[in-house]
Motif scaffolding. Structure first.
Motif, PDB file in Angstrom:
ATOM      1  N   TYR A   1       3.165   1.317  -5.840  1.00 39.78           N
ATOM      2  CA  TYR A   1       3.489   1.875  -4.519  1.00 39.78           C
ATOM      3  C   TYR A   1       4.988   2.064  -4.316  1.00 39.78           C
ATOM      4  CZ  TYR A   1      -1.409   1.296  -3.632  1.00 39.78           C
ATOM      5  OH  TYR A   1      -2.776   1.405  -3.723  1.00 39.78           O
TER       6      TYR A   1
ATOM      7  N   TYR B   1      -7.768  -3.798   0.824  1.00 36.94           N
ATOM      8  CA  TYR B   1      -7.584  -2.692   1.766  1.00 36.94           C
ATOM      9  C   TYR B   1      -8.604  -1.590   1.480  1.00 36.94           C
ATOM     10  CZ  TYR B   1      -3.146  -5.051   2.654  1.00 36.94           C
ATOM     11  OH  TYR B   1      -2.200  -5.974   2.976  1.00 36.94           O
TER      12      TYR B   1
ATOM     13  N   GLY C   1       0.860  -1.180   0.000  1.00 38.05           N
ATOM     14  CA  GLY C   1       0.000   0.000   0.000  1.00 38.05           C
ATOM     15  C   GLY C   1       0.890   1.221   0.000  1.00 38.05           C
TER      16      GLY C   1
ATOM     17  N   SER D   1      -0.501   1.325   6.445  1.00 40.12           N
ATOM     18  CA  SER D   1      -1.107   1.533   5.129  1.00 40.12           C
ATOM     19  C   SER D   1      -2.393   0.738   5.020  1.00 40.12           C
ATOM     20  CB  SER D   1      -0.131   1.183   4.013  1.00 40.12           C
ATOM     21  OG  SER D   1       0.184  -0.166   4.058  1.00 40.12           O
ATOM     22  N   SER D   2      -2.518  -0.383   5.775  1.00 43.74           N
ATOM     23  CA  SER D   2      -3.721  -1.204   5.650  1.00 43.74           C
ATOM     24  C   SER D   2      -4.954  -0.500   6.213  1.00 43.74           C
ATOM     25  CB  SER D   2      -3.515  -2.547   6.345  1.00 43.74           C
ATOM     26  OG  SER D   2      -3.237  -2.334   7.703  1.00 43.74           O
TER      27      SER D   2
END
Ligand SMILES: [Zn+2]
Length: 507
Positions: free
Chosen positions: A99, A68, A25, A270-271
């Motif tokens: 990313y 996500y 992510g 990031s999740s």
């Protein structure tokens, strides 16, 4: 002694410093602690004349774990597939690259010279082959280590290898049924049976085995890590036993760092989407200030990242250190020299002029460069022109004002003619100021001092004196530091505006 120098005490010989961040992510400010901690140790090693290699392992063969919050629901069909084989959210290239690329751009801006190694390449080129064979052959011993360390049962049929299913493309659904070097035979939950060549990227080791395998193959001797991995029962503890007892090499020396929290929201992940991306932060932070944030603080200290008002204090602090290094300010920190060296992009270039905080004020008064430059010079800045470096800082200030600055620091100058109702006391203050302003040097400190003597002469509290100026100039009760603020304005215009207000207020 700076923490990086203290960490290296007693270390000698060639070093391999390793860092790892998954491109699952957006790579964010929280992740900067990993890579910058590695970079600082790398720089400290060079200063110590140690021969060192600095690597960043990009875990692009890891599976996508879930859809996500920042992904389109359509990504459910890709859950379980390796990140470098999934299409990018913007339709160009792979998910991993989507990313990874902006992160690499940030590394370049921060002058972090790291060798990027993709996990998928380590597998595809066969570099991990012998180690994979070794761990498969020793799987029972490894299972026992994992059970002892983590307290979780691993199962008798367990293999330290997750095959990539040729049919469904997932790397976390197939189980190994047998091994015939160099092939593992597998059965996948999708119904497909097949074989993977362990010399190629046709599968991967599970994380807890892959990590020590990488240490072994790459000769990693130093690794910074988040406290989750370093905790008792965590991946470092099992990894250390695997590398020492099974693979026969030593575990790296570790440096455990605390998390970076996004102020008011919690730890950056990031999740969860609670992040400020690294590239985004560099749109409003000077690069040295980002380095300084990690350099100055001991890794054991948890940090709050506050893109609103907090960033202004962080930048003040960074400027103070840089100015102190060049003898223009004072800080009491013994490590000041080291902090400045490690925060600099290359070597320290000079004191910071003008300050970020002053730019915040001046850019809100002037939009064109000529007047901006004149205002900066008249308020004590030593610059002769607006060069690319200053232009970039100005654009960071403007970006911050447009996106993150709290209302308390934002203002706009009231146009001439705007009537402000003033009390008798306020009119008295302004008139007295106008009387003395003829002889006043139009500089921050002199103006600041004159406000205090005005307060003493009139018997009006200094805070009320300040408020009077802000009300007349920006229509607010508070504003930027008045000395800087007034000195950044055109003197004639400012005095005329004050005079006009004292006249308009009385019929
Ligand atoms: Zn399958």
């Amino acid at each position: 002694m700076h923490w990086a120098d203290a960490f290296l005490e007693g270390v000698d010989g060639d070093q391999v410093i390793s860092t790892g961040i998954s491109p699952s992510g957006p790579i964010h400010v929280g992740n900067m602690r990993e890579i910058l901690t590695g970079d600082i140790i790398y720089r400290a090693s060079s200063l110590k004349k140690l021969k060192a290699r600095f690597i960043y392992l990009c875990d692009d063969i890891d599976p996508l774990r879930k859809v996500y919050p920042f992904l389109d629901p359509g990504y459910s069909e890709h859950v379980g597939k390796p990140l470098y084989k999934i299409p990018s959210p913007d339709g160009n290239g792979t998910y991993a690259d989507h990313y990874l690329s902006p992160f690499l751009g940030s590394l370049e801006k921060l002058h972090i010279n790291v060798e990027v190694i993709r996990s998928s390449d380590l597998y595809a080129t066969g570099k991990l082959y012998k180690t994979i064979k070794n761990v498969i052959e020793e799987r029972e011993k490894i299972a026992k280590i994992l059970e002892e360390v983590s307290g979780r049962s691993v199962g008798r049929d367990w293999y330290p290898y997750n095959p990539l299913c040729r049919k469904c493309g997932r790397i976390n659904q197939a189980s190994v049924v047998s091994f015939e070097d160099p092939y593992v035979h597998y059965e996948c939950k999708c119904g497909h049976s097949g074989k993977s060549d362990i010399r190629k990227d046709q599968g991967k080791m599970p994380w807890r085995v892959e990590w020590p395998a990488k240490w072994h193959v790459l000769g990693v001797s130093i690794e910074p890590m988040g406290k989750d991995h370093g905790a008792a029962g965590g991946a470092y503890e099992s990894g250390k036993r695997i590398v020492e007892e099974i693979l026969g090499t030593s575990a790296p020396r570790i440096l455990i760092y605390e998390r970076i929290m996004l102020k008011g929201k919690g730890a950056m992940h990031s999740s969860s989407g609670i992040v400020v991306e690294a590239g985004e932060a560099l749109k409003f932070m000077p690069e040295e200030a980002m380095r300084f944030f990690i350099v100055k603080n001991n890794p054991a200290k948890h940090l709050d990242f506050d893109p609103a008002l907090g960033i202004l204090y962080l930048i003040d602090d960074y400027e103070k250190y840089f100015n102190a290094y060049f003898g223009k300010d004072r800080v009491t920190d013994d490590d000041m020299q080291a902090v400045v060296k490690y925060s600099s992009l290359d070597s320290p270039v000079g004191p910071v002029d003008p300050s970020f905080r002053h730019l915040v004020t001046v850019v809100q008064i002037y939009s064109d460069e000529t007047r901006l430059l004149r205002a900066l010079k008249s308020s004590g800045s030593m610059i002769d022109s607006i060069d690319d470096n200053l232009r970039s800082r100005i654009s960071k200030v403007r970006y911050w004002l447009s996106k993150y600055a709290p209302e308390s620091v934002k203002f706009s100058i009231l146009p001439s003619g705007t009537v402000v109702e003033l009390s008798d006391n306020e009119i008295r203050i302004l008139r007295r100021f106008l009387e003395t302003s003829e002889d006043l040097d139009w500089e921050p400190q002199t103006i600041h001092d004159s406000i205090y003597s005005l307060s003493a002469q009139t018997g009006v509290d200094a805070s009320d004196v300040f408020r009077t100026f802000y009300r007349v100039l920006i229509g607010k009760d508070r504003g930027p530091r008045l000395g800087f603020f007034l000195s950044g304005m055109d003197r004639k215009w400012a005095l005329e505006r004050l005079r006009e207000c004292t006249q308009a207020a009385r019929p």
